[in-house]
Design an enzyme around this catalytic site. Sequence first.
Site, PDB file in Angstrom:
ATOM      1  N   ASP A 168      43.843  39.032  48.363  1.00  0.00           N
ATOM      2  CA  ASP A 168      44.122  39.549  47.617  1.00  0.00           C
ATOM      3  C   ASP A 168      44.714  40.694  47.245  1.00  0.00           C
ATOM      4  O   ASP A 168      45.107  41.328  48.862  1.00  0.00           O
ATOM      5  CB  ASP A 168      42.440  40.474  47.142  1.00  0.00           C
ATOM      6  CG  ASP A 168      41.609  41.463  45.921  1.00  0.00           C
ATOM      7  OD1 ASP A 168      42.378  40.753  44.782  1.00  0.00           O
ATOM      8  OD2 ASP A 168      40.741  41.626  45.853  1.00  0.00           O
ATOM      9  N   ASN A 203      39.732  32.992  37.705  1.00  0.00           N
ATOM     10  CA  ASN A 203      41.036  33.641  37.626  1.00  0.00           C
ATOM     11  C   ASN A 203      41.772  32.923  35.701  1.00  0.00           C
ATOM     12  O   ASN A 203      42.710  33.614  35.404  1.00  0.00           O
ATOM     13  CB  ASN A 203      42.208  33.481  38.881  1.00  0.00           C
ATOM     14  CG  ASN A 203      41.682  34.429  39.864  1.00  0.00           C
ATOM     15  OD1 ASN A 203      41.700  34.137  40.522  1.00  0.00           O
ATOM     16  ND2 ASN A 203      41.101  35.550  39.299  1.00  0.00           N
TER      17      ASN A 203
HETATM   18  C1  IPE Z   1      39.519  36.855  44.508  1.00  0.00           C
HETATM   19  O1  IPE Z   1      40.159  37.815  43.224  1.00  0.00           O
HETATM   20  C2  IPE Z   1      39.825  35.628  43.268  1.00  0.00           C
HETATM   21  C3  IPE Z   1      41.376  35.311  44.414  1.00  0.00           C
HETATM   22  C4  IPE Z   1      41.667  35.972  45.701  1.00  0.00           C
HETATM   23  C5  IPE Z   1      41.884  34.364  44.493  1.00  0.00           C
HETATM   24  P1  IPE Z   1      40.265  38.361  41.804  1.00  0.00           P
HETATM   25  O2  IPE Z   1      41.108  39.367  42.719  1.00  0.00           O
HETATM   26  O3  IPE Z   1      39.899  37.203  41.026  1.00  0.00           O
HETATM   27  O4  IPE Z   1      38.816  39.428  42.177  1.00  0.00           O
HETATM   28  P2  IPE Z   1      37.905  40.433  41.733  1.00  0.00           P
HETATM   29  O5  IPE Z   1      38.993  40.437  39.989  1.00  0.00           O
HETATM   30  O6  IPE Z   1      38.770  41.690  42.454  1.00  0.00           O
HETATM   31  O7  IPE Z   1      36.669  40.851  42.068  1.00  0.00           O
HETATM   32  C1  IPE Z   2      45.018  37.838  44.973  1.00  0.00           C
HETATM   33  O1  IPE Z   2      45.961  38.725  44.190  1.00  0.00           O
HETATM   34  C2  IPE Z   2      45.387  37.000  43.847  1.00  0.00           C
HETATM   35  C3  IPE Z   2      44.876  35.705  42.707  1.00  0.00           C
HETATM   36  C4  IPE Z   2      43.472  36.308  42.546  1.00  0.00           C
HETATM   37  C5  IPE Z   2      45.035  34.674  42.230  1.00  0.00           C
HETATM   38  P1  IPE Z   2      45.161  39.551  42.761  1.00  0.00           P
HETATM   39  O2  IPE Z   2      46.167  38.969  41.556  1.00  0.00           O
HETATM   40  O3  IPE Z   2      44.248  39.294  42.938  1.00  0.00           O
HETATM   41  O4  IPE Z   2      46.524  41.477  43.287  1.00  0.00           O
HETATM   42  P2  IPE Z   2      45.464  42.679  42.533  1.00  0.00           P
HETATM   43  O5  IPE Z   2      43.633  42.904  43.019  1.00  0.00           O
HETATM   44  O6  IPE Z   2      45.137  42.737  40.721  1.00  0.00           O
HETATM   45  O7  IPE Z   2      46.274  43.632  43.156  1.00  0.00           O
HETATM   46 MG    MG Z   3      42.667  40.803  43.071  1.00  0.00          MG
END
Ligand code: IPE
Ligand code: IPE
Ligand code: MG
Length: 253
Positions: free
Chosen positions: A17, A65
């Site tokens: 993340d 997602n």
């Molecule tokens: C969890 O991260 C999913 C992945 C790392 C693929 P998100 O960024 O989607 O989770 P939330 O929305 O912060 O809970």
């Molecule tokens: C994790 O990084 C990757 C996926 C969930 C695919 P994020 O895209 O969730 O990054 P933040 O949480 O917005 O920083």
């Molecule tokens: Mg995230």
Amino acid sequence: MQPTSANIPNHVAIIMDGNGRWAKQRGLPRIEGHRRGVETVRTIIDAARDLGIRYLTLYAFSAENWQRPPDEVSALMGLLEYFLRRETKVLVKNRVRLHVIGRSEELPAGPRKELQHAIAATRHFTDWNLVLALNYGSRTELADAARAYAAAVAAGREQLGETTWTSFSRYLYTAALPDPDLLIRTSGETRLSNFLLIQCAYAEMIFSPVLWPDFAKADLAAAVEEYQRRERRFGLTGEQLKSGVNPRAAATP
Ligand code: IPE
Ligand code: IPE
Ligand code: MG
């Protein structure tokens, strides 16, 4: 400090993340963070092998997602396809078996084909395992498993009255995988976001403040080292463990 080679977690699962925030901090579009995140994936696959971690599961795309802006979703799917195309030969060279958990049949054709190819090309390997969680969500997994289990009961392959965790868990996406010993989430968030809720029943959890694109081998080593300092009791007392009672023998039937 380096972790000791005894007591290396067999299975490490990572919620990768912070790609978006990494990009935002630099005034870059979110997709740049995802691009850098892919490079971190390559580094961490190697680092996990160097540490002796036999199973590495990476949460790459959640069932939720899909609700992100369409251009971000399609960029992520493009990166997945690119990663698989470039990485399959590396996995073969390093004898790493690729697995997928999640409804991968709902992925677009491009990454889906690369995925099938990579899984087929690595299916004979046994020592090292990379598990990609793609279009994964624990609640969907449980609903899918319940449906498959009910069908097996209706067909007479399972006996309803003899349902145990062992018999039911064979219908999860993770049937062929051991439970995670260590769960790491990067970027400072302290939630599970629908990831391996059931399988992490006894996983140790470590929440790292580092954003995924900056997560380095030293950060993985530090997490393993912290894991090694913890006492996993599996419901027993510390005294029982010291007297040599095997906690896994007391696990859920
Ligand atoms: C969890 O991260 C999913 C992945 C790392 C693929 P998100 O960024 O989607 O989770 P939330 O929305 O912060 O809970
Ligand atoms: C994790 O990084 C990757 C996926 C969930 C695919 P994020 O895209 O969730 O990054 P933040 O949480 O917005 O920083
Ligand atoms: Mg995230």
